[in-house]
Design a protein around this motif. Structure first.
Motif, PDB file in Angstrom:
ATOM      1  N   GLU A 151      46.809  33.588  46.621  1.00  0.00           N
ATOM      2  CA  GLU A 151      45.374  33.695  46.295  1.00  0.00           C
ATOM      3  C   GLU A 151      45.107  34.923  45.435  1.00  0.00           C
ATOM      4  O   GLU A 151      44.382  34.860  44.444  1.00  0.00           O
ATOM      5  CB  GLU A 151      44.561  33.856  47.589  1.00  0.00           C
ATOM      6  N   GLY A 152      45.717  36.036  45.821  1.00  0.00           N
ATOM      7  CA  GLY A 152      45.470  37.315  45.149  1.00  0.00           C
ATOM      8  C   GLY A 152      45.987  37.327  43.723  1.00  0.00           C
ATOM      9  O   GLY A 152      45.377  37.932  42.834  1.00  0.00           O
ATOM     10  N   LEU A 153      47.124  36.664  43.477  1.00  0.00           N
ATOM     11  CA  LEU A 153      47.679  36.651  42.118  1.00  0.00           C
ATOM     12  C   LEU A 153      46.952  35.639  41.233  1.00  0.00           C
ATOM     13  O   LEU A 153      46.981  35.735  40.010  1.00  0.00           O
ATOM     14  CB  LEU A 153      49.183  36.358  42.145  1.00  0.00           C
ATOM     15  N   SER A 154      46.292  34.667  41.855  1.00  0.00           N
ATOM     16  CA  SER A 154      45.533  33.674  41.073  1.00  0.00           C
ATOM     17  C   SER A 154      44.153  34.218  40.698  1.00  0.00           C
ATOM     18  O   SER A 154      43.508  33.711  39.788  1.00  0.00           O
ATOM     19  CB  SER A 154      45.342  32.380  41.883  1.00  0.00           C
ATOM     20  N   ALA A 155      43.667  35.229  41.434  1.00  0.00           N
ATOM     21  CA  ALA A 155      42.311  35.760  41.201  1.00  0.00           C
ATOM     22  C   ALA A 155      42.298  36.728  40.014  1.00  0.00           C
ATOM     23  O   ALA A 155      43.343  37.167  39.551  1.00  0.00           O
ATOM     24  CB  ALA A 155      41.836  36.480  42.457  1.00  0.00           C
ATOM     25  N   ARG A 156      41.122  37.031  39.500  1.00  0.00           N
ATOM     26  CA  ARG A 156      40.961  38.072  38.467  1.00  0.00           C
ATOM     27  C   ARG A 156      39.879  39.023  38.917  1.00  0.00           C
ATOM     28  O   ARG A 156      38.780  38.555  39.208  1.00  0.00           O
ATOM     29  CB  ARG A 156      40.573  37.476  37.111  1.00  0.00           C
TER      30      ARG A 156
ATOM     31  N   PHE B 195      53.144  33.270  37.356  1.00  0.00           N
ATOM     32  CA  PHE B 195      52.039  34.191  37.060  1.00  0.00           C
ATOM     33  C   PHE B 195      52.467  35.054  35.872  1.00  0.00           C
ATOM     34  O   PHE B 195      53.456  35.793  35.960  1.00  0.00           O
ATOM     35  CB  PHE B 195      51.735  35.057  38.287  1.00  0.00           C
ATOM     36  N   ALA B 196      51.710  34.926  34.768  1.00  0.00           N
ATOM     37  CA  ALA B 196      52.092  35.636  33.536  1.00  0.00           C
ATOM     38  C   ALA B 196      51.499  37.044  33.534  1.00  0.00           C
ATOM     39  O   ALA B 196      50.354  37.256  33.946  1.00  0.00           O
ATOM     40  CB  ALA B 196      51.575  34.852  32.332  1.00  0.00           C
TER      41      ALA B 196
ATOM     42  N   GLY C  18      51.130  46.431  31.006  1.00  0.00           N
ATOM     43  CA  GLY C  18      49.869  47.117  31.349  1.00  0.00           C
ATOM     44  C   GLY C  18      48.979  46.304  32.282  1.00  0.00           C
ATOM     45  O   GLY C  18      48.020  46.833  32.840  1.00  0.00           O
ATOM     46  N   GLU C  19      49.295  45.006  32.476  1.00  0.00           N
ATOM     47  CA  GLU C  19      48.466  44.193  33.407  1.00  0.00           C
ATOM     48  C   GLU C  19      48.806  44.562  34.838  1.00  0.00           C
ATOM     49  O   GLU C  19      49.984  44.751  35.166  1.00  0.00           O
ATOM     50  CB  GLU C  19      48.728  42.706  33.192  1.00  0.00           C
ATOM     51  N   SER C  20      47.779  44.614  35.675  1.00  0.00           N
ATOM     52  CA  SER C  20      48.031  45.176  37.007  1.00  0.00           C
ATOM     53  C   SER C  20      47.675  44.247  38.162  1.00  0.00           C
ATOM     54  O   SER C  20      46.898  43.318  38.017  1.00  0.00           O
ATOM     55  CB  SER C  20      47.252  46.488  37.161  1.00  0.00           C
ATOM     56  N   ILE C  21      48.285  44.564  39.300  1.00  0.00           N
ATOM     57  CA  ILE C  21      47.897  43.982  40.592  1.00  0.00           C
ATOM     58  C   ILE C  21      47.283  45.142  41.376  1.00  0.00           C
ATOM     59  O   ILE C  21      47.943  46.178  41.567  1.00  0.00           O
ATOM     60  CB  ILE C  21      49.123  43.447  41.373  1.00  0.00           C
ATOM     61  N   HIS C  22      46.050  44.983  41.791  1.00  0.00           N
ATOM     62  CA  HIS C  22      45.356  46.035  42.546  1.00  0.00           C
ATOM     63  C   HIS C  22      45.831  45.920  44.002  1.00  0.00           C
ATOM     64  O   HIS C  22      45.668  44.874  44.632  1.00  0.00           O
ATOM     65  CB  HIS C  22      43.852  45.767  42.428  1.00  0.00           C
ATOM     66  N   THR C  23      46.428  46.991  44.522  1.00  0.00           N
ATOM     67  CA  THR C  23      47.038  46.892  45.858  1.00  0.00           C
ATOM     68  C   THR C  23      46.297  47.677  46.944  1.00  0.00           C
ATOM     69  O   THR C  23      46.490  47.408  48.123  1.00  0.00           O
ATOM     70  CB  THR C  23      48.506  47.377  45.820  1.00  0.00           C
ATOM     71  N   GLU C  24      45.495  48.661  46.562  1.00  0.00           N
ATOM     72  CA  GLU C  24      44.820  49.440  47.620  1.00  0.00           C
ATOM     73  C   GLU C  24      43.617  50.194  47.069  1.00  0.00           C
ATOM     74  O   GLU C  24      43.637  50.667  45.937  1.00  0.00           O
ATOM     75  CB  GLU C  24      45.789  50.454  48.242  1.00  0.00           C
ATOM     76  N   ASN C  25      42.592  50.280  47.895  1.00  0.00           N
ATOM     77  CA  ASN C  25      41.496  51.225  47.684  1.00  0.00           C
ATOM     78  C   ASN C  25      41.517  52.204  48.846  1.00  0.00           C
ATOM     79  O   ASN C  25      41.796  51.810  49.984  1.00  0.00           O
ATOM     80  CB  ASN C  25      40.137  50.516  47.698  1.00  0.00           C
TER      81      ASN C  25
END
Ligand code: AVI
Length: 324
Positions: free
Chosen positions: A24-29, A268-269, A273-280
């Motif tokens: 789900e997380g990798l499919s989202a923007r 998942f392409a 510089g494209e990122s996966i946000h992992t923590e706040n």
């Protein structure tokens, strides 16, 4: 040696969530994976190492604040409470409280079953006078804790500024669930990291030894080991910075190259510089956190800070469930 008795309640948080939430997380923007997935065995070890880092002031500062606050805390809370530790892990902090507060019951709440059972059994062994319970639950999804009854004085303990890893609205939801759990007259003793110099914050999440980077990248290692995936952690870089608008540290995993990451039969392409946000990791002022807590029906009863005002430990009293 006979195993000490720990009453155990398993809400079966389930390993399958990693698979679903990563897809789900990798499919989202923007792409994002929840920070709770950092904590497999290696991730928990790396987090323990982070807590010892010179740049990561939080753990030692909170411990020192707690030590100093203890006499006042005991006077405010009194003995004979039921102490419920959220995200209990193998914490040294709670030992400090157990020794001084002498609660009649202790409930460890954690998502990681093995870790929870080992740590609660150790506590039951070390404190034979204490009734020890363990509840395995993903408390980001709800707080089902059967050992808190309305007749006892329930005190939740949520140290380490873990509340900062929830977005403000989710924090209010979680605080409300904690309020329901402790009931009117109950308390929450919580550690919250404070707003401070951006340099100090950035250094705490970009340590020179690279432990935080390894902690962040371990999430990809976990995906490769536990899911059917070809992701190569070497092709991503750790990126952490303070974002002053929302008042939070953000951690990301940034692709170093153009690539396609496969999980099962999905691809998942990523461009460089494209990122996966992992923590706040939200940082609060004392007044800002009081406002957040008030939305959940909690009143700041006492606040303790270190001299440099890096971190706070707050005792919140639950008056009643707020009406929306
Ligand atoms: C667990 N939590 C409060 C830590 C924090 O500071 O937000 C997790 C962490 N992430 C990077 N370093 C530590």
């Amino acid at each position: 040696m006979k195993s000490p008795v720990v009453r155990f309640h398993d809400a079966h948080p389930g390993a399958a969530d990693l698979h679903r939430e990563v897809l789900e997380g990798l499919s989202a923007r923007p792409r994002a994976i929840p920070a709770k997935f950092f904590y497999d065995e290696r991730g928990s070890e790396l987090f323990d190492a982070i807590c010892e880092l010179p740049e990561y002031y939080q753990t030692r500062t909170e411990m020192a604040i707690l030590r100093r606050a203890l006499p006042e805390l005991v006077a405010l809370i009194g003995t004979e409470c039921t102490l419920v530790e959220l995200g209990s892990g193998a914490s040294k902090k709670v030992r400090l409280l157990l020794e001084e507060l002498r609660p009649s019951g202790y409930v460890g709440v954690d998502i990681s079953k093995e870790f929870l059972l080992t740590s609660t059994e150790t506590l039951a062994h070390d404190y034979p006078w204490l009734e020890v319970h363990a509840v395995c639950v993903d408390f980001s999804r709800g707080l089902e804790v059967p050992y808190c009854d309305a007749a006892s004085h329930n005190v939740a303990f949520f140290p380490g500024s873990s509340i900062g890893n929830f977005d403000p609205d989710d924090s209010v939801r979680l605080l409300r669930a904690i309020g329901q759990m402790v009931g009117p007259g109950g308390h929450l003793l919580i550690g919250t990291d404070l707003k401070k110099s951006v340099d100090v914050l950035n250094a705490a999440y970009n340590d020179a030894a690279g432990v935080t980077a390894a902690f962040n990248l371990n999430l990809l290692q976990r995906i490769r080991d536990e899911l059917d995936s070809d992701v190569d952690p070497e092709t991503f870089a750790h990126y952490a910075f303070y974002n002053p608008g929302p008042g939070r540290i953000e951690m990301h995993l940034v692709s170093k190259i153009t690539q396609r990451v496969r999980i099962d039969d999905q691809h998942f392409a990523f461009e460089p510089g494209e990122s996966i946000h992992t923590e706040n990791s939200y940082k609060y002022t004392v007044a800002g956190f009081a406002e957040l807590a008030a939305r959940a029906g909690f009143r700041q009863q006492a606040v303790w800070l270190d001299d440099a005002q890096l971190f706070s430990v707050q005792l919140l009293a639950f008056d009643a469930s707020p009406v929306d």
